[in-house]
Scaffold this active site. Structure first.
Site, PDB file in Angstrom:
ATOM      1  N   HIS A 453       0.843  -1.200   0.000  1.00  0.00           N
ATOM      2  CA  HIS A 453       0.000   0.000   0.000  1.00  0.00           C
ATOM      3  C   HIS A 453       0.884   1.259   0.000  1.00  0.00           C
ATOM      4  O   HIS A 453       0.750   2.128  -0.862  1.00  0.00           O
ATOM      5  CB  HIS A 453      -0.906  -0.011   1.236  1.00  0.00           C
ATOM      6  N   GLU A 454       1.794   1.329   0.950  1.00  0.00           N
ATOM      7  CA  GLU A 454       2.640   2.524   1.054  1.00  0.00           C
ATOM      8  C   GLU A 454       3.556   2.643  -0.161  1.00  0.00           C
ATOM      9  O   GLU A 454       3.847   3.740  -0.625  1.00  0.00           O
ATOM     10  CB  GLU A 454       3.464   2.511   2.348  1.00  0.00           C
ATOM     11  N   HIS A 457       1.878   4.487  -2.859  1.00  0.00           N
ATOM     12  CA  HIS A 457       2.003   5.942  -2.708  1.00  0.00           C
ATOM     13  C   HIS A 457       3.378   6.416  -3.188  1.00  0.00           C
ATOM     14  O   HIS A 457       3.504   7.449  -3.845  1.00  0.00           O
ATOM     15  CB  HIS A 457       1.849   6.348  -1.238  1.00  0.00           C
ATOM     16  N   HIS A 460       3.497   6.595  -6.876  1.00  0.00           N
ATOM     17  CA  HIS A 460       2.721   7.750  -7.344  1.00  0.00           C
ATOM     18  C   HIS A 460       3.586   9.014  -7.256  1.00  0.00           C
ATOM     19  O   HIS A 460       3.542   9.886  -8.122  1.00  0.00           O
ATOM     20  CB  HIS A 460       1.467   7.889  -6.470  1.00  0.00           C
TER      21      HIS A 460
HETATM   22 ZN   LIG Z   1      -2.689   5.307   2.022  1.00  0.00          ZN
END
Ligand SMILES: [Zn+2]
Length: 655
Positions: A453-454, A457, A460
């Protein structure tokens, strides 16, 4: 040992590359004095730059001037923000606090500056990216009150200041709540060895537990004594205290007044006009759909849990009532009995350094990148740094740090920190940091999902290639920002990508097809109750944002209408810090982002490692940051308007 070898090899690579490559952009590793000095000098420099911008007439080069200023600001602010969360020395973390406050004030000042507002307003955009940045900046000015008549502007400023004060008081009341709950050794029955070791009994043999998550959640899942769970649950659901309920009412009344200054009917309208959804009606419709989808499933799950409770306690089913403090406990029991899932055992399947290697390998495959570990100066010897290179051209693209393990005084959740935002106009490459608190001995599935998940980011951020820095990376609307990260979690669950684990760790045990299916079934068990609860939080948030009212009365009414009802003596809103902060009228955003996340998985079809789709995703979503409307980007990637079909299939188990 292996670590050292990798570092040595990387350092050698670095030495060889150094002759050719320009020096790589990194952050300064400042101590307390360094932070204070950088901050003072930075603020003075920014004020000078703003004065120079103020002195000019007409639009001129306002966007380039703004871009340079934004870059200079984040060069000071972002490292200080990171160091405030990870610096090993308390003095340095403390020095960061006043600095961060000064930067908050600076940003308010900029967006209330009438001369800057006039210059941005006068701009004639030459291309869509300029038009989008102009729009974003104008919205920033408007939301800070710059466009209001003088008397309303004064009132808006008072409201902002008071809201910030109330938010800090609200959070402090939660942080400083030192409520303790005492349990006898007998009441600790069901807790693991590790838990008992971490929570030692006092001189009288009793255990004294605080309201922190690592103490509370495992207890609710493990403790077999229902009365003990109830006592802990009720204490936790009083966290923050009654004063926070008063604060919440004042917060929402002020927000309502703020919306009124803009001629808007409610704070929900005020906040949502800046989100992907645009209007409260879209959110209400979405929440109605969620409710419709999960109502039956939730009831069904509650029946299963109630049957499990009756069986365990030997009580007649008709007389057995499932309480809120029973939910986690019986869910965990069913997960264990029905799916035979042992999360602890998974740690040998996913040794932590191998799990990191897996995460990197998946990203490199998907996005056509190459990550090269390099030895650089960091804030702690545990921290690793990687260059991101284009796999085809070998060109330097960006960089990221990984700070993965717990230590004293470190931020205790998982997060990605943007450090440098891209700007092709300024020749600026991105830099980010992933901060987590992983178990060194290996990961369970939840922790592998957190890592991915991290890292979603981080990608991104570091694959962003926008023209203007304020639109870089994760600077997107907050009902979109979780989509790329939630999406990336899927690579921790699907069988096909997990095959790659054999490559990074041939000696590890590997999950069989059957085990992966059972893990997934166990993960999905409880979705009805989980999304029923998410619906409740989001609906409460929307109701307060539409029509401010005494929060506990409203909450009690809404919760009483759910299948499990409202537990007497609890006051959840007193600790609902999301809605005391700028996440208000935004809680729905978690589920909304998930709609987009799951929809954006559909182009991968059966091949989750398809480099062509990965590359297209990188170019159309990750590279674009916020320089175009999020909805336009999603449509371009999907080749159609987004659909919530995948989300509803997921939450109702029909995928
Ligand atoms: Zn998040």
């Amino acid at each position: 040992m292996r670590y050292i070898a990798i570092f040595a090899a990387a350092a050698a690579l670095h030495a060889a590359a150094a002759a050719r490559a320009p020096s790589r952009p990194l952050i300064p590793i400042l101590d307390a004095a360094g932070i204070t000095k950088a901050c003072e000098e930075g603020i003075a420099r920014h004020h000078k730059a703003i004065a120079a911008m103020d002195a000019k007439q007409g639009a001129g080069n306002i966007l380039d001037e703004w871009n340079s200023l934004a870059i200079d600001i984040e060069d000071v602010l972002n490292p200080v923000f990171l160091l405030s969360s990870v610096h090993p020395e308390k003095a340095a973390r403390d020095a960061a606090e006043p600095c961060l406050q000064q930067y908050t004030a600076l940003q308010t000042e900029m967006f209330q500056d009438p001369r800057l507002y006039a210059r941005v307003s006068a701009l004639q955009p030459m291309n869509p990216h300029q038009a989008k940045l102009k729009k974003d900046l104008l919205e920033g000015f408007e939301d800070s009150g710059a466009a209001l008549p003088a008397d309303k502007r004064v009132r808006a400023k008072q409201i902002f200041d008071r809201l910030e004060e109330l938010r800090q008081d609200f959070d402090r009341a939660i942080r400083d709540d030192s409520t303790k709950v005492v349990f006898t050794p007998a009441e600790m029955a069901g807790m693991t060895e590790a838990y008992l070791k971490a929570h030692k009994p006092g001189a009288d043999g009793n255990y004294v537990l605080g309201l922190d998550y690592p103490s509370f959640f495992p207890f609710l899942q493990g403790a077999s004594n229902g009365d003990a769970r109830k006592r802990y649950y009720v204490a936790k659901l009083n966290e923050g205290g009654k004063d926070n309920l008063d604060r919440l009412l004042e917060i929402f009344k002020l927000r309502q007044e703020l919306a009124g200054l803009y001629g808007l009917g409610s704070f929900a309208e005020y906040a949502l006009r800046r989100k992907m959804v645009q209007t409260p009606q879209v959110v209400e419709k979405f929440l109605g759909d969620v409710k419709g989808a999960v109502t039956e499933l939730e009831k069904q799950e509650i029946e299963e849990l109630r049957a499990a409770k009756a069986k365990e306690l030997g009580t007649p089913l008709a007389d057995t009532r499932l309480e809120r403090w029973d939910v986690s406990y019986y869910q965990e029991k069913i997960r264990h009995d029905r799916y035979a899932v042992d999360q602890e055992k998974l740690r040998s399947y996913f040794p932590t350094d191998k799990a990191v290697e897996y995460t990197l390998l998946v990203s490199q495959r998907l996005y056509g990148m190459k990550f090269r570990e390099v030895k650089v100066d960091t804030w702690n010897p545990d921290v690793r740094y990687f260059d991101v290179l284009d796999a085809t051209t070998g060109k330097f693209v960006s960089g990221f740090y990984l700070d993965l393990y717990p230590r004293e005084g470190k931020y205790n959740h998982a997060a990605a920190f943007p450090l440098h935002g891209a700007s092709t106009r300024a020749g600026r490459t991105p830099l980010a940091a992933l901060v987590a608190n992983l178990n060194r001995d290996g990961l369970d599935q939840g922790e592998l999902e957190t890592l991915m998940h991290e890292f979603g980011h981080v990608m991104h951020n570091v694959l962003s290639r926008v023209e203007y820095n304020p639109d870089a990376g994760t600077a997107v609307k907050n009902d979109f920002v979780e989509a790329p990260s939630q999406m990336f979690e899927e690579w921790a669950r699907r069988e096909q990508p997990l095959e790659l684990f054999k490559q990074v760790c041939p000696d590890c045990p590997h999950l069989t097809h059957d085990e992966i299916e059972r893990l997934d079934a166990a993960r999905r068990f409880g979705q009805g109750i989980r999304y029923g609860r998410q619906w409740l939080y989001a609906s409460f948030d929307m109701a307060m944002s539409t029509n401010p009212q005494p929060p506990l009365e409203l909450w009690t009414k809404l919760e009483s209408a759910t299948p499990l009802g409202h537990p007497k003596g609890t006051m959840f809103p007193a600790s609902f810090s999301h809605i005391a902060s700028n996440y208000a009228a935004g809680y729905y955003g978690y589920m909304w982002s998930q709609v987009l996340a799951l929809d954006m998985l559909t182009p991968f079809k059966k091949n989750m490692l398809d480099p062509a789709v990965g590359r297209r995703y990188r170019d159309t979503i990750l590279a674009q940051g916020g320089q175009e409307e999020e909805m336009a980007l999603v449509k371009r990637f999907l080749g159609r308007a987004p659909s919530s079909a995948a989300f509803f299939a997921e939450i109702t188990g029909k995928r």
